[in-house]
Design a protein around this motif. Structure first.
Motif, PDB file in Angstrom:
ATOM      1  N   TRP A  29       0.829  -1.210   0.000  1.00 52.66           N
ATOM      2  CA  TRP A  29       0.000   0.000   0.000  1.00 52.66           C
ATOM      3  C   TRP A  29       0.859   1.253   0.000  1.00 52.66           C
ATOM      4  O   TRP A  29       0.574   2.197  -0.750  1.00 52.66           O
ATOM      5  CB  TRP A  29      -0.932  -0.001   1.208  1.00 52.66           C
ATOM      6  N   LEU A  30       1.899   1.267   0.814  1.00 52.50           N
ATOM      7  CA  LEU A  30       2.791   2.419   0.870  1.00 52.50           C
ATOM      8  C   LEU A  30       3.542   2.575  -0.441  1.00 52.50           C
ATOM      9  O   LEU A  30       3.660   3.680  -0.983  1.00 52.50           O
ATOM     10  CB  LEU A  30       3.774   2.277   2.042  1.00 52.50           C
ATOM     11  N   ARG A  31       4.052   1.460  -0.986  1.00 48.78           N
ATOM     12  CA  ARG A  31       4.822   1.519  -2.242  1.00 48.78           C
ATOM     13  C   ARG A  31       3.960   1.958  -3.426  1.00 48.78           C
ATOM     14  O   ARG A  31       4.394   2.754  -4.252  1.00 48.78           O
ATOM     15  CB  ARG A  31       5.453   0.155  -2.542  1.00 48.78           C
ATOM     16  N   GLU A  32       2.758   1.433  -3.513  1.00 46.22           N
ATOM     17  CA  GLU A  32       1.931   1.690  -4.695  1.00 46.22           C
ATOM     18  C   GLU A  32       1.067   2.947  -4.599  1.00 46.22           C
ATOM     19  O   GLU A  32       0.779   3.569  -5.621  1.00 46.22           O
ATOM     20  CB  GLU A  32       1.037   0.478  -4.989  1.00 46.22           C
ATOM     21  N   LEU A  33       0.637   3.302  -3.388  1.00 42.49           N
ATOM     22  CA  LEU A  33      -0.275   4.429  -3.237  1.00 42.49           C
ATOM     23  C   LEU A  33       0.324   5.621  -2.503  1.00 42.49           C
ATOM     24  O   LEU A  33      -0.246   6.709  -2.529  1.00 42.49           O
ATOM     25  CB  LEU A  33      -1.538   3.975  -2.498  1.00 42.49           C
ATOM     26  N   GLY A  34       1.452   5.403  -1.825  1.00 44.84           N
ATOM     27  CA  GLY A  34       2.048   6.478  -1.038  1.00 44.84           C
ATOM     28  C   GLY A  34       1.371   6.597   0.319  1.00 44.84           C
ATOM     29  O   GLY A  34       0.353   5.951   0.584  1.00 44.84           O
ATOM     30  N   PRO A  35       1.914   7.428   1.214  1.00 42.92           N
ATOM     31  CA  PRO A  35       1.407   7.510   2.584  1.00 42.92           C
ATOM     32  C   PRO A  35      -0.035   8.004   2.690  1.00 42.92           C
ATOM     33  O   PRO A  35      -0.691   7.789   3.709  1.00 42.92           O
ATOM     34  CB  PRO A  35       2.372   8.461   3.279  1.00 42.92           C
ATOM     35  N   SER A  36      -0.561   8.610   1.647  1.00 45.68           N
ATOM     36  CA  SER A  36      -1.943   9.089   1.692  1.00 45.68           C
ATOM     37  C   SER A  36      -2.958   7.948   1.727  1.00 45.68           C
ATOM     38  O   SER A  36      -4.141   8.164   1.974  1.00 45.68           O
ATOM     39  CB  SER A  36      -2.240  10.002   0.495  1.00 45.68           C
ATOM     40  N   TYR A  37      -2.481   6.711   1.495  1.00 45.39           N
ATOM     41  CA  TYR A  37      -3.416   5.577   1.511  1.00 45.39           C
ATOM     42  C   TYR A  37      -4.108   5.422   2.861  1.00 45.39           C
ATOM     43  O   TYR A  37      -5.244   4.925   2.932  1.00 45.39           O
ATOM     44  CB  TYR A  37      -2.709   4.267   1.129  1.00 45.39           C
ATOM     45  N   ILE A  38      -3.460   5.861   3.929  1.00 46.57           N
ATOM     46  CA  ILE A  38      -4.052   5.711   5.262  1.00 46.57           C
ATOM     47  C   ILE A  38      -5.304   6.573   5.374  1.00 46.57           C
ATOM     48  O   ILE A  38      -6.381   6.093   5.742  1.00 46.57           O
ATOM     49  CB  ILE A  38      -3.021   6.049   6.361  1.00 46.57           C
ATOM     50  N   ALA A  39      -5.190   7.851   5.016  1.00 45.11           N
ATOM     51  CA  ALA A  39      -6.354   8.741   5.049  1.00 45.11           C
ATOM     52  C   ALA A  39      -7.426   8.259   4.075  1.00 45.11           C
ATOM     53  O   ALA A  39      -8.622   8.269   4.392  1.00 45.11           O
ATOM     54  CB  ALA A  39      -5.934  10.170   4.724  1.00 45.11           C
ATOM     55  N   ASP A  40      -6.996   7.831   2.893  1.00 48.49           N
ATOM     56  CA  ASP A  40      -7.956   7.348   1.896  1.00 48.49           C
ATOM     57  C   ASP A  40      -8.734   6.146   2.419  1.00 48.49           C
ATOM     58  O   ASP A  40      -9.949   6.049   2.229  1.00 48.49           O
ATOM     59  CB  ASP A  40      -7.239   6.965   0.601  1.00 48.49           C
ATOM     60  N   LYS A  76      -3.729  12.502  15.452  1.00 44.20           N
ATOM     61  CA  LYS A  76      -3.935  13.936  15.687  1.00 44.20           C
ATOM     62  C   LYS A  76      -3.963  14.702  14.366  1.00 44.20           C
ATOM     63  O   LYS A  76      -4.851  15.538  14.136  1.00 44.20           O
ATOM     64  CB  LYS A  76      -2.830  14.462  16.603  1.00 44.20           C
ATOM     65  N   ARG A  77      -3.028  14.399  13.467  1.00 49.83           N
ATOM     66  CA  ARG A  77      -2.965  15.077  12.170  1.00 49.83           C
ATOM     67  C   ARG A  77      -4.181  14.750  11.304  1.00 49.83           C
ATOM     68  O   ARG A  77      -4.812  15.643  10.738  1.00 49.83           O
ATOM     69  CB  ARG A  77      -1.674  14.695  11.443  1.00 49.83           C
ATOM     70  N   LEU A  78      -4.519  13.474  11.217  1.00 46.76           N
ATOM     71  CA  LEU A  78      -5.642  13.087  10.375  1.00 46.76           C
ATOM     72  C   LEU A  78      -6.957  13.671  10.883  1.00 46.76           C
ATOM     73  O   LEU A  78      -7.782  14.151  10.089  1.00 46.76           O
ATOM     74  CB  LEU A  78      -5.746  11.564  10.287  1.00 46.76           C
ATOM     75  N   ARG A  79      -7.156  13.653  12.184  1.00 48.24           N
ATOM     76  CA  ARG A  79      -8.385  14.223  12.741  1.00 48.24           C
ATOM     77  C   ARG A  79      -8.462  15.720  12.490  1.00 48.24           C
ATOM     78  O   ARG A  79      -9.537  16.247  12.198  1.00 48.24           O
ATOM     79  CB  ARG A  79      -8.501  13.890  14.226  1.00 48.24           C
TER      80      ARG A  79
END
Length: 198
Positions: A29-40, A76-79
């Motif tokens: 997920w990190l390799r293919e989508l980048g760190p934004s995958y978590i928020a997505d 904290k950042r995502l919220r």
């Protein structure tokens, strides 16, 4: 998630994404989508089941340490960005030979202060075999201390053991020479841990 929409209280949406030092784990997920995958993932999960509580989840995050702090900062950042991250799940896979984790209550409190729910999601307490009364007493104490931390935190909404009998425990197949991790033995006999939880 759409199949069970409205029937599930909480989902572990993002699981085991950090290394012990707090860096992001190298995953597809990190390799293919980048760190934004978590928020997505949280946004997609919320769209699929808007009434369910959405959790981060991991192991070795019972107390305050680099890994749990990475989750705290992420949450904290995502919220703050309006991402629907509503809970923090602590797996609770403990081992008596490593000592009880420090600052469990403080860790629950800091996530609670963000307005999040917390939960213990996969609790078991393993030991090096063979079993003896001292080890069982220590195990019971660990179970009780985790449950006490949960009961003492307004944010903590659930406490789930990871199996109830050693007959089907995952531990011996993963940790050679270790086991006896659940509240009941292979013949469904109740251990001191069972009584401590009760």
């Amino acid at each position: 998630m759409k199949r069970y929409k409205g029937k599930i209280q909480q989902w572990d949406v993002v699981n085991e994404v950090f290394e012990e030092d707090g860096s992001l784990r190298n995953s597809i997920w990190l390799r293919e989508l980048g760190p934004s995958y978590i928020a997505d993932a949280f946004r997609w999960a919320h769209a699929a089941d808007p009434k369910a509580k959405l959790f981060l989840n991991d192991y070795n995050v019972e107390g305050v340490n680099a890994k749990s702090t990475a989750y705290y900062e992420l949450a904290k950042r995502l919220r703050a960005e309006g991402v629907p991250v509503q809970g923090f799940g602590i797996q609770g896979h403990l081992a008596i030979q490593y000592g009880f984790p420090g600052q469990v209550a403080e860790n629950l409190a800091r996530f609670g202060a963000l307005g999040m729910q917390t939960a213990f999601t996969e609790v078991d307490v393993r030991m090096i075999l063979p079993v003896d009364e001292t080890k069982q007493a220590t195990q019971a104490s660990y179970y009780r201390r985790l449950l006490d931390a949960c009961l003492g935190a307004r944010s903590c909404r659930s406490f789930t053991v990871w199996g109830f009998t050693d007959k089907y425990s995952w531990v011996p197949g993963v940790f050679e020479g270790q086991g006896s991790a659940t509240p009941m033995d292979e013949t469904y006999g109740r251990k001191p841990a069972y009584e401590a939880l009760r």
